[in-house]
Write a protein that holds these residues in place. Sequence first.
Motif, PDB file in Angstrom:
ATOM      1  N   PHE A   1      -9.042   4.266  -4.368  1.00 16.73           N
ATOM      2  CA  PHE A   1      -9.407   3.616  -3.114  1.00 16.73           C
ATOM      3  C   PHE A   1      -9.797   4.604  -2.020  1.00 16.73           C
ATOM      4  O   PHE A   1      -9.690   4.305  -0.839  1.00 16.73           O
ATOM      5  CB  PHE A   1      -8.252   2.716  -2.643  1.00 16.73           C
ATOM      6  CG  PHE A   1      -8.032   1.549  -3.559  1.00 16.73           C
ATOM      7  CD1 PHE A   1      -8.848   0.440  -3.509  1.00 16.73           C
ATOM      8  CD2 PHE A   1      -7.029   1.592  -4.504  1.00 16.73           C
ATOM      9  CE1 PHE A   1      -8.667  -0.618  -4.368  1.00 16.73           C
ATOM     10  CE2 PHE A   1      -6.819   0.530  -5.381  1.00 16.73           C
ATOM     11  CZ  PHE A   1      -7.642  -0.588  -5.315  1.00 16.73           C
ATOM     12  N   LYS A   2     -10.269   5.782  -2.448  1.00 24.03           N
ATOM     13  CA  LYS A   2     -10.679   6.810  -1.493  1.00 24.03           C
ATOM     14  C   LYS A   2     -11.820   6.291  -0.627  1.00 24.03           C
ATOM     15  O   LYS A   2     -12.772   5.685  -1.122  1.00 24.03           O
ATOM     16  CB  LYS A   2     -11.117   8.062  -2.252  1.00 24.03           C
ATOM     17  CG  LYS A   2     -11.409   9.232  -1.379  1.00 24.03           C
ATOM     18  CD  LYS A   2     -11.719  10.450  -2.221  1.00 24.03           C
ATOM     19  CE  LYS A   2     -11.951  11.644  -1.321  1.00 24.03           C
ATOM     20  NZ  LYS A   2     -12.210  12.847  -2.119  1.00 24.03           N
ATOM     21  N   CYS A   3     -11.704   6.513   0.657  1.00 21.24           N
ATOM     22  CA  CYS A   3     -12.759   6.070   1.610  1.00 21.24           C
ATOM     23  C   CYS A   3     -13.966   6.988   1.573  1.00 21.24           C
ATOM     24  O   CYS A   3     -13.898   8.131   1.335  1.00 21.24           O
ATOM     25  CB  CYS A   3     -12.207   6.040   3.025  1.00 21.24           C
ATOM     26  SG  CYS A   3     -10.925   4.805   3.243  1.00 21.24           S
TER      27      CYS A   3
ATOM     28  N   ARG B   1      -4.740   6.565  -4.607  1.00 21.88           N
ATOM     29  CA  ARG B   1      -5.540   7.229  -3.568  1.00 21.88           C
ATOM     30  C   ARG B   1      -6.941   7.572  -4.074  1.00 21.88           C
ATOM     31  O   ARG B   1      -7.923   7.444  -3.340  1.00 21.88           O
ATOM     32  CB  ARG B   1      -4.834   8.486  -3.063  1.00 21.88           C
ATOM     33  CG  ARG B   1      -3.596   8.174  -2.243  1.00 21.88           C
ATOM     34  CD  ARG B   1      -2.797   9.444  -1.946  1.00 21.88           C
ATOM     35  NE  ARG B   1      -1.524   9.137  -1.330  1.00 21.88           N
ATOM     36  CZ  ARG B   1      -1.340   9.053  -0.011  1.00 21.88           C
ATOM     37  NH1 ARG B   1      -2.336   9.245   0.814  1.00 21.88           N
ATOM     38  NH2 ARG B   1      -0.151   8.765   0.457  1.00 21.88           N
ATOM     39  N   ARG B   2      -7.038   8.015  -5.327  1.00 22.12           N
ATOM     40  CA  ARG B   2      -8.349   8.312  -5.910  1.00 22.12           C
ATOM     41  C   ARG B   2      -9.186   7.049  -6.043  1.00 22.12           C
ATOM     42  O   ARG B   2     -10.381   7.037  -5.735  1.00 22.12           O
ATOM     43  CB  ARG B   2      -8.199   8.936  -7.309  1.00 22.12           C
ATOM     44  CG  ARG B   2      -7.936  10.422  -7.276  1.00 22.12           C
ATOM     45  CD  ARG B   2      -8.006  10.968  -8.685  1.00 22.12           C
ATOM     46  NE  ARG B   2      -6.653  11.314  -9.092  1.00 22.12           N
ATOM     47  CZ  ARG B   2      -6.234  11.448 -10.319  1.00 22.12           C
ATOM     48  NH1 ARG B   2      -7.037  11.227 -11.335  1.00 22.12           N
ATOM     49  NH2 ARG B   2      -5.010  11.783 -10.591  1.00 22.12           N
TER      50      ARG B   2
ATOM     51  N   ASN C   1      -9.033  -4.952  -5.526  1.00 19.97           N
ATOM     52  CA  ASN C   1      -9.955  -4.579  -4.462  1.00 19.97           C
ATOM     53  C   ASN C   1     -10.861  -5.762  -4.168  1.00 19.97           C
ATOM     54  O   ASN C   1     -11.549  -6.254  -5.074  1.00 19.97           O
ATOM     55  CB  ASN C   1     -10.785  -3.358  -4.873  1.00 19.97           C
ATOM     56  CG  ASN C   1     -11.613  -2.797  -3.736  1.00 19.97           C
ATOM     57  OD1 ASN C   1     -11.382  -3.085  -2.579  1.00 19.97           O
ATOM     58  ND2 ASN C   1     -12.591  -1.977  -4.085  1.00 19.97           N
ATOM     59  N   LYS C   2     -10.828  -6.230  -2.942  1.00 20.07           N
ATOM     60  CA  LYS C   2     -11.655  -7.357  -2.506  1.00 20.07           C
ATOM     61  C   LYS C   2     -11.469  -8.567  -3.414  1.00 20.07           C
ATOM     62  O   LYS C   2     -12.421  -9.233  -3.807  1.00 20.07           O
ATOM     63  CB  LYS C   2     -13.120  -6.946  -2.429  1.00 20.07           C
ATOM     64  CG  LYS C   2     -13.359  -5.856  -1.409  1.00 20.07           C
ATOM     65  CD  LYS C   2     -14.802  -5.435  -1.354  1.00 20.07           C
ATOM     66  CE  LYS C   2     -14.929  -4.297  -0.362  1.00 20.07           C
ATOM     67  NZ  LYS C   2     -16.264  -3.721  -0.335  1.00 20.07           N
TER      68      LYS C   2
ATOM     69  N   HIS D   1       0.840  -1.190   0.000  1.00 18.69           N
ATOM     70  CA  HIS D   1       0.000   0.000   0.000  1.00 18.69           C
ATOM     71  C   HIS D   1       0.880   1.246   0.000  1.00 18.69           C
ATOM     72  O   HIS D   1       0.374   2.361  -0.087  1.00 18.69           O
ATOM     73  CB  HIS D   1      -0.906   0.021   1.228  1.00 18.69           C
ATOM     74  CG  HIS D   1      -1.900  -1.087   1.238  1.00 18.69           C
ATOM     75  ND1 HIS D   1      -1.638  -2.301   1.826  1.00 18.69           N
ATOM     76  CD2 HIS D   1      -3.139  -1.173   0.707  1.00 18.69           C
ATOM     77  CE1 HIS D   1      -2.688  -3.084   1.661  1.00 18.69           C
ATOM     78  NE2 HIS D   1      -3.610  -2.432   0.991  1.00 18.69           N
TER      79      HIS D   1
END
Length: 81
Positions: free
Chosen positions: A79-81, A76-77, A50-51, A34
Amino acid sequence: MEPLGGVDPATRDYILDTILSNFSEGASVIISTHLISDIERILDEVIFINKGKIVLTSSADELRKKENASIDEIFRRCFKC
């Protein structure tokens, strides 16, 4: 386990330099992390997962050009929370 997790920046650089100087020409090295900004300088290809599903795969250079951003910024974009 992330090979670069939990180590200081100088040690991360040492680990990456050791990896880069000790593999055969034409070989592939897969690094799961990460900590994108720490390894971005050595990326040729990227895969975002992702998942358990691949959500993006691309040449690092092509992705940077297309998105006009660093791989870290794109990550970051994506996987943004």
